[in-house]
Write a protein that holds these residues in place. Structure first.
Motif, PDB file in Angstrom:
ATOM      1  N   GLU A 132     -46.291   1.584  67.439  1.00 42.91           N
ATOM      2  CA  GLU A 132     -45.079   0.770  67.363  1.00 42.91           C
ATOM      3  C   GLU A 132     -43.889   1.607  66.892  1.00 42.91           C
ATOM      4  OE1 GLU A 132     -45.921  -2.615  64.960  1.00 42.91           O
ATOM      5  OE2 GLU A 132     -46.970  -3.658  66.592  1.00 42.91           O
ATOM      6  N   LEU A 133     -42.846   1.605  67.723  1.00 42.91           N
ATOM      7  CA  LEU A 133     -41.599   2.281  67.397  1.00 42.91           C
ATOM      8  C   LEU A 133     -40.436   1.324  67.637  1.00 42.91           C
ATOM      9  CD1 LEU A 133     -42.164   5.794  69.060  1.00 42.91           C
ATOM     10  CD2 LEU A 133     -42.263   5.244  66.612  1.00 42.91           C
ATOM     11  N   PRO A 134     -39.324   1.495  66.917  1.00 43.45           N
ATOM     12  CA  PRO A 134     -38.171   0.592  67.084  1.00 43.45           C
ATOM     13  C   PRO A 134     -37.668   0.577  68.527  1.00 43.45           C
ATOM     14  CG  PRO A 134     -37.927   1.915  65.111  1.00 43.45           C
ATOM     15  CD  PRO A 134     -39.109   2.475  65.836  1.00 43.45           C
ATOM     16  N   PHE A 135     -37.267  -0.604  68.969  1.00 44.70           N
ATOM     17  CA  PHE A 135     -36.903  -0.837  70.380  1.00 44.70           C
ATOM     18  C   PHE A 135     -35.633  -1.662  70.423  1.00 44.70           C
ATOM     19  CE2 PHE A 135     -37.196  -3.587  74.172  1.00 44.70           C
ATOM     20  CZ  PHE A 135     -37.390  -2.643  75.174  1.00 44.70           C
ATOM     21  N   ARG A 136     -34.691  -1.296  71.321  1.00 45.60           N
ATOM     22  CA  ARG A 136     -33.427  -2.024  71.445  1.00 45.60           C
ATOM     23  C   ARG A 136     -32.827  -1.768  72.822  1.00 45.60           C
ATOM     24  NH1 ARG A 136     -29.367   1.664  71.275  1.00 45.60           N
ATOM     25  NH2 ARG A 136     -29.855   3.690  70.319  1.00 45.60           N
ATOM     26  N   ALA A 155     -33.339   0.460  78.098  1.00 43.02           N
ATOM     27  CA  ALA A 155     -33.573   0.231  76.676  1.00 43.02           C
ATOM     28  C   ALA A 155     -33.948   1.548  76.007  1.00 43.02           C
ATOM     29  CB  ALA A 155     -34.672  -0.813  76.474  1.00 43.02           C
ATOM     30  N   MET A 156     -33.802   1.567  74.671  1.00 39.16           N
ATOM     31  CA  MET A 156     -34.016   2.780  73.893  1.00 39.16           C
ATOM     32  C   MET A 156     -35.157   2.561  72.905  1.00 39.16           C
ATOM     33  SD  MET A 156     -31.439   4.254  75.311  1.00 39.16           S
ATOM     34  CE  MET A 156     -31.150   5.761  74.389  1.00 39.16           C
ATOM     35  N   ILE A 157     -36.002   3.577  72.781  1.00 38.50           N
ATOM     36  CA  ILE A 157     -37.073   3.596  71.792  1.00 38.50           C
ATOM     37  C   ILE A 157     -36.790   4.751  70.842  1.00 38.50           C
ATOM     38  CG2 ILE A 157     -39.553   3.842  71.406  1.00 38.50           C
ATOM     39  CD1 ILE A 157     -39.955   2.824  74.291  1.00 38.50           C
ATOM     40  N   ASP A 158     -36.555   4.424  69.577  1.00 40.78           N
ATOM     41  CA  ASP A 158     -36.233   5.451  68.588  1.00 40.78           C
ATOM     42  C   ASP A 158     -37.499   6.222  68.217  1.00 40.78           C
ATOM     43  OD1 ASP A 158     -33.690   4.418  68.626  1.00 40.78           O
ATOM     44  OD2 ASP A 158     -34.001   3.136  66.880  1.00 40.78           O
TER      45      ASP A 158
END
Length: 533
Positions: free
Chosen positions: A142-146, A66-69
């Motif tokens: 908190e950072l965007p996660f996908r 997964a990626m954390i922006d």
């Protein structure tokens, strides 16, 4: 039901309304879920362990990437290690329900929402310059996660492999990115486990094909069920795929040894002298303490016969001497000289075949009629490799259905000897170039001191939770939630972990080019024949 009326209403009316307007209620719930949706965010207090949350449709799975922006435009790459569904009760909301329950007015609603929550571990950073492995980063809120997409997974996999030689065995689960194993990882012992029907035999064949095509490592296969006797022949002779072409260049180097009378390059035979004295004594049911005279006679005769001798020569020599006739009688009573396993004139003992003269030798133990004969071949071949360990000639010793060769427990003295030899090779063989690949259906059936020395794990579908718990203890370097996934694997899915894989990964095993041997008995009996006249 998710509504609580603010004033008394008839219970039957409420239930009836709920049934007749179920679609409307569901639509309202969906609107609320969209309005109060769970943010797709990740956070970390130490920069190594990461927590995350998101909606049910977040799209991540245990073992996935997964990626954390991050604010500078790059991405932190993490691997999901744990995943669970969380149900929370939302804030109280007043809702007009008069159109659903006449006369009810408004209702105070506390909707319940379900979301995903889990943990992950930082692997590195991906940006325009590529992937950089990191053990940790700075803590973050908190950072965007996908989930990572296929292109990102490919970039990460390529970077993790670096310049190390690899063996491609399929695709990373859920993506089109190739699943690769580090070839150097097979210098460590490998344990492969999977229930019947998981695709274990098929996958074992894929590993053999890829290792033969991509490396120069010789392979000796102990094949108790005749599953790999066709490793040198193609299932589809017209297959022109790149992988098939690579394997075609080495397939001619596969040699099969089978029982006498079967068509094979080598005859599966051995000399009595191929066995260590202790193994000879076990075959003759002689104990060095309880059978003092018999054991001494065997030791004396074997020492005087020279380097190579047969059981027939030993029996004849024992019969010629009055003091050793009892040993000759013992051999005759056990009918050992009648076994077809023993080498005949013009044949070559399988123990003396130099695997370096071929890329792979498959020992078809399943072609031998007696379990004892199968054990003798295993002891002769493995014993010869161990005796010649000082030469430091690398070889992969692949033992399929290893519980038939290295059992956890057995009353059979030959199997006990084979297990003892397996433990010795597992504990000391690696530094001499003797590398094991041990495959079985259940971990508890193989000697624990063999399994415990395996650093690599290839795990396929398991049906028993107790077996997975045992693997969790044996392979503590693999996250337990990843091991638990094996209970839900489909056909050909595998968990790859250890030195063969930079990080534990889930894979869908690719195509096999050679035919499987063995196989299940056809279930033609499921269709009843019409026996009416």
């Amino acid at each position: 039901m998710w509504l609580r009326a603010s004033e008394p209403v008839d219970g039957d009316v409420v239930r009836s309304a709920a049934v007749t307007d179920a679609d409307g209620v569901l639509a309202q719930r969906k609107l609320l879920a969209e309005r109060f949706s769970v943010a797709r965010v990740a956070y970390s207090s130490d920069g190594r362990e990461v927590g995350f949350a998101g909606p049910i449709e977040l799209g991540v799975e245990v073992g996935g990437l997964a990626m954390i922006d991050v604010p500078d435009g790059g991405h932190l790459v993490v691997q999901v290690r744990d995943l669970r569904i969380v149900e929370l009760e939302g804030l109280s909301i007043d809702v007009d329900v008069s159109d659903v329950v006449p006369g009810a007015g408004s209702a105070s609603v506390r909707p319940r929402f379900r979301s995903l929550s889990g943990s992950a571990v930082v692997l590195g950073r991906l940006d325009a310059t590529g992937f950089t492995a990191l053990a940790a980063t700075a803590p973050f809120g908190e950072l965007p996660f996908r989930p990572a997409d296929s292109d990102e997974v490919l970039a990460i996999v390529d970077a993790l492999d670096g310049d190390a030689p690899t063996v491609e065995v399929g695709t990373v689960a859920g993506t089109s990115a190739p699943a690769r194993l580090r070839a150097t990882g097979f210098a460590r012992h490998t344990f492969m486990c999977g229930q019947s029907g998981s695709g274990k035999t098929y996958t074992t064949g894929v590993l053999f094909e890829r290792l033969l095509a991509a490396t120069a490592l010789p392979i000796v296969v102990l094949d108790p069920n005749s599953d790999h006797v066709h490793l040198g022949s193609f299932r589809d002779p017209d297959d022109t795929s790149p992988e098939a072409q690579r394997y075609r260049s080495v397939a001619s180097g596969v040699r099969v040894a089978r029982a006498r009378g079967l068509d094979a390059p080598y005859t599966l035979c051995a000399d009595f002298s191929d066995l260590e004295l202790d193994v000879q004594a076990r075959l003759l049911h002689l104990d060095p303490i309880r059978d003092l005279d018999g054991y001494a006679a065997l030791r004396h005769l074997a020492g005087g016969l020279g380097g190579t001798y047969s059981i027939t020569e030993l029996a004849a020599e024992a019969a010629r001497r009055p003091e050793t006739t009892e040993l000759a009688t013992r051999i005759d009573n056990l009918e050992l000289t009648d076994w077809a396993l023993w080498r005949r004139a013009g044949e070559t003992s399988i123990a003396s075949v130099d695997v370096r003269q071929a890329r792979c030798i498959v020992l078809d133990l399943g072609s031998l009629p007696r379990a004892q004969e199968r054990s003798i071949v295993a002891l002769a071949v493995l014993g010869r490799r161990w005796a010649g360990r000082a030469g430091r000639n690398p070889v992969l010793l692949a033992v399929d259905e290893a519980h038939n060769v290295f059992p956890a427990a057995s009353d059979d003295p030959l199997l006990q000897a084979a297990a003892d030899l397996g433990v010795l090779i597992a504990g000391e063989g690696r530094k001499f170039g003797l590398h094991l690949l041990v495959a079985t259906q259940r971990p508890g059936k193989v000697h624990p001191n063999v399994v415990s020395q395996c650093d690599n794990l290839v795990l396929m579908r398991m049906n028993g939770a107790a077996d997975v718990e045992e693997l969790t203890s044996l392979f503590s370097h693999v996250p337990a939630p990843l091991l638990q996934r094996a209970l839900r694997f489909g056909l050909g899915q595998a968990l790859l972990a250890g030195p063969i894989s930079p990080v534990p990964s889930l894979a869908q095993i690719g195509a096999r080019h050679t035919r499987e041997g063995g196989g299940d008995v056809p279930t033609t009996w499921t269709t009843r024949r019409d026996t009416r006249p």
